[in-house]
Design a protein around this motif. Sequence first.
Motif, PDB file in Angstrom:
ATOM      1  N   SER A 104       9.287  -6.199  17.260  1.00  0.00           N
ATOM      2  CA  SER A 104      10.528  -6.189  18.036  1.00  0.00           C
ATOM      3  C   SER A 104      11.762  -6.237  17.137  1.00  0.00           C
ATOM      4  O   SER A 104      12.815  -5.737  17.509  1.00  0.00           O
ATOM      5  N   GLU A 105      11.637  -6.805  15.943  1.00  0.00           N
ATOM      6  CA  GLU A 105      12.809  -6.933  15.074  1.00  0.00           C
ATOM      7  C   GLU A 105      12.737  -6.076  13.813  1.00  0.00           C
ATOM      8  O   GLU A 105      13.745  -5.918  13.123  1.00  0.00           O
ATOM      9  N   LYS A 106      11.584  -5.537  13.484  1.00  0.00           N
ATOM     10  CA  LYS A 106      11.434  -4.714  12.274  1.00  0.00           C
ATOM     11  C   LYS A 106      10.268  -3.751  12.431  1.00  0.00           C
ATOM     12  O   LYS A 106       9.452  -3.885  13.345  1.00  0.00           O
ATOM     13  N   ALA A 107      10.216  -2.780  11.529  1.00  0.00           N
ATOM     14  CA  ALA A 107       9.104  -1.829  11.476  1.00  0.00           C
ATOM     15  C   ALA A 107       8.569  -1.819  10.055  1.00  0.00           C
ATOM     16  O   ALA A 107       9.341  -1.744   9.094  1.00  0.00           O
ATOM     17  N   ILE A 108       7.259  -1.917   9.904  1.00  0.00           N
ATOM     18  CA  ILE A 108       6.631  -1.957   8.579  1.00  0.00           C
ATOM     19  C   ILE A 108       5.851  -0.673   8.370  1.00  0.00           C
ATOM     20  O   ILE A 108       4.997  -0.310   9.175  1.00  0.00           O
ATOM     21  N   LEU A 109       6.161   0.024   7.282  1.00  0.00           N
ATOM     22  CA  LEU A 109       5.405   1.207   6.880  1.00  0.00           C
ATOM     23  C   LEU A 109       4.158   0.708   6.161  1.00  0.00           C
ATOM     24  O   LEU A 109       4.216   0.276   5.013  1.00  0.00           O
ATOM     25  N   LYS A 110       3.044   0.726   6.860  1.00  0.00           N
ATOM     26  CA  LYS A 110       1.819   0.148   6.325  1.00  0.00           C
ATOM     27  C   LYS A 110       1.128   1.091   5.341  1.00  0.00           C
ATOM     28  O   LYS A 110       0.676   0.673   4.287  1.00  0.00           O
ATOM     29  N   ASN A 111       1.058   2.376   5.695  1.00  0.00           N
ATOM     30  CA  ASN A 111       0.347   3.315   4.840  1.00  0.00           C
ATOM     31  C   ASN A 111       0.915   4.725   5.015  1.00  0.00           C
ATOM     32  O   ASN A 111       1.387   5.071   6.083  1.00  0.00           O
ATOM     33  N   VAL A 112       0.851   5.489   3.943  1.00  0.00           N
ATOM     34  CA  VAL A 112       1.246   6.892   3.957  1.00  0.00           C
ATOM     35  C   VAL A 112       0.145   7.668   3.268  1.00  0.00           C
ATOM     36  O   VAL A 112      -0.353   7.252   2.213  1.00  0.00           O
ATOM     37  N   LYS A 113      -0.271   8.782   3.855  1.00  0.00           N
ATOM     38  CA  LYS A 113      -1.294   9.588   3.197  1.00  0.00           C
ATOM     39  C   LYS A 113      -1.115  11.050   3.545  1.00  0.00           C
ATOM     40  O   LYS A 113      -0.574  11.397   4.579  1.00  0.00           O
ATOM     41  N   LYS A 114      -1.587  11.880   2.628  1.00  0.00           N
ATOM     42  CA  LYS A 114      -1.615  13.319   2.883  1.00  0.00           C
ATOM     43  C   LYS A 114      -2.842  13.632   3.722  1.00  0.00           C
ATOM     44  O   LYS A 114      -3.901  13.045   3.544  1.00  0.00           O
ATOM     45  N   VAL A 115      -2.693  14.576   4.607  1.00  0.00           N
ATOM     46  CA  VAL A 115      -3.789  14.945   5.491  1.00  0.00           C
ATOM     47  C   VAL A 115      -4.447  16.191   4.975  1.00  0.00           C
ATOM     48  O   VAL A 115      -3.870  17.089   4.489  1.00  0.00           O
ATOM     49  N   GLU A 128       0.832  -1.211   0.000  1.00  0.00           N
ATOM     50  CA  GLU A 128       0.000   0.000   0.000  1.00  0.00           C
ATOM     51  C   GLU A 128       0.863   1.256   0.000  1.00  0.00           C
ATOM     52  O   GLU A 128       0.589   2.216  -0.719  1.00  0.00           O
ATOM     53  N   ALA A 129       1.924   1.249   0.797  1.00  0.00           N
ATOM     54  CA  ALA A 129       2.815   2.409   0.844  1.00  0.00           C
ATOM     55  C   ALA A 129       3.598   2.545  -0.458  1.00  0.00           C
ATOM     56  O   ALA A 129       3.827   3.661  -0.941  1.00  0.00           O
ATOM     57  N   GLN A 130       3.994   1.415  -1.048  1.00  0.00           N
ATOM     58  CA  GLN A 130       4.722   1.467  -2.322  1.00  0.00           C
ATOM     59  C   GLN A 130       3.845   2.049  -3.427  1.00  0.00           C
ATOM     60  O   GLN A 130       4.328   2.766  -4.303  1.00  0.00           O
ATOM     61  N   ALA A 131       2.541   1.773  -3.390  1.00  0.00           N
ATOM     62  CA  ALA A 131       1.628   2.351  -4.375  1.00  0.00           C
ATOM     63  C   ALA A 131       1.576   3.872  -4.247  1.00  0.00           C
ATOM     64  O   ALA A 131       1.501   4.582  -5.257  1.00  0.00           O
ATOM     65  N   VAL A 132       1.642   4.373  -3.030  1.00  0.00           N
ATOM     66  CA  VAL A 132       1.665   5.830  -2.826  1.00  0.00           C
ATOM     67  C   VAL A 132       2.979   6.416  -3.338  1.00  0.00           C
ATOM     68  O   VAL A 132       2.994   7.472  -3.969  1.00  0.00           O
ATOM     69  N   PHE A 133       4.096   5.715  -3.096  1.00  0.00           N
ATOM     70  CA  PHE A 133       5.389   6.194  -3.596  1.00  0.00           C
ATOM     71  C   PHE A 133       5.445   6.175  -5.121  1.00  0.00           C
ATOM     72  O   PHE A 133       6.086   7.027  -5.736  1.00  0.00           O
ATOM     73  N   ASP A 134       4.778   5.206  -5.748  1.00  0.00           N
ATOM     74  CA  ASP A 134       4.756   5.125  -7.203  1.00  0.00           C
ATOM     75  C   ASP A 134       4.005   6.298  -7.832  1.00  0.00           C
ATOM     76  O   ASP A 134       4.283   6.669  -8.971  1.00  0.00           O
ATOM     77  N   GLN A 135       3.072   6.882  -7.100  1.00  0.00           N
ATOM     78  CA  GLN A 135       2.356   8.064  -7.605  1.00  0.00           C
ATOM     79  C   GLN A 135       3.206   9.321  -7.534  1.00  0.00           C
ATOM     80  O   GLN A 135       2.844  10.342  -8.095  1.00  0.00           O
ATOM     81  N   LYS A 136       4.332   9.248  -6.815  1.00  0.00           N
ATOM     82  CA  LYS A 136       5.313  10.330  -6.682  1.00  0.00           C
ATOM     83  C   LYS A 136       4.765  11.581  -6.000  1.00  0.00           C
ATOM     84  O   LYS A 136       5.298  12.665  -6.155  1.00  0.00           O
ATOM     85  N   ALA A 137       3.684  11.445  -5.250  1.00  0.00           N
ATOM     86  CA  ALA A 137       3.174  12.567  -4.467  1.00  0.00           C
ATOM     87  C   ALA A 137       3.961  12.697  -3.168  1.00  0.00           C
ATOM     88  O   ALA A 137       4.181  13.795  -2.674  1.00  0.00           O
TER      89      ALA A 137
END
Length: 125
Positions: A114-125, A54-63
Amino acid sequence: MKFIHRFAYYMLGFLIGGVFLLFIFQNKRTEFCYMPNCRVLKSIRAKGIVISKEAQAVFDQKAITLQDVKNSLDNGDVDFSRSNKPNKEGGKVYIIEGNTSKNEPIELEIINYSEKAILKNVKKV
């Protein structure tokens, strides 16, 4: 000894100690991170981030760029009223508010394990 003389000696010792600490900690890149916001962000930065689809899809839009996410992890604010909630798979969900390079507000949803962090979603507010 008068109070003013004792105070002068105290201030002299305090200044010498302060200068001494300044020279010691100047090159060590130490970070005093005791507040909850700082500790959460430091924990996430130390583990590295795995980007979800989901986050990669937002990065692909380049916003929003990956640099914006990194800046938000350095200077962002954790919204504790909506964060620190357990996730189904384990870990805790954190909502981090930050800004893009164009100073537009963004919101990161990160699952902190405990061993990793996952960027699940990014959005503009």
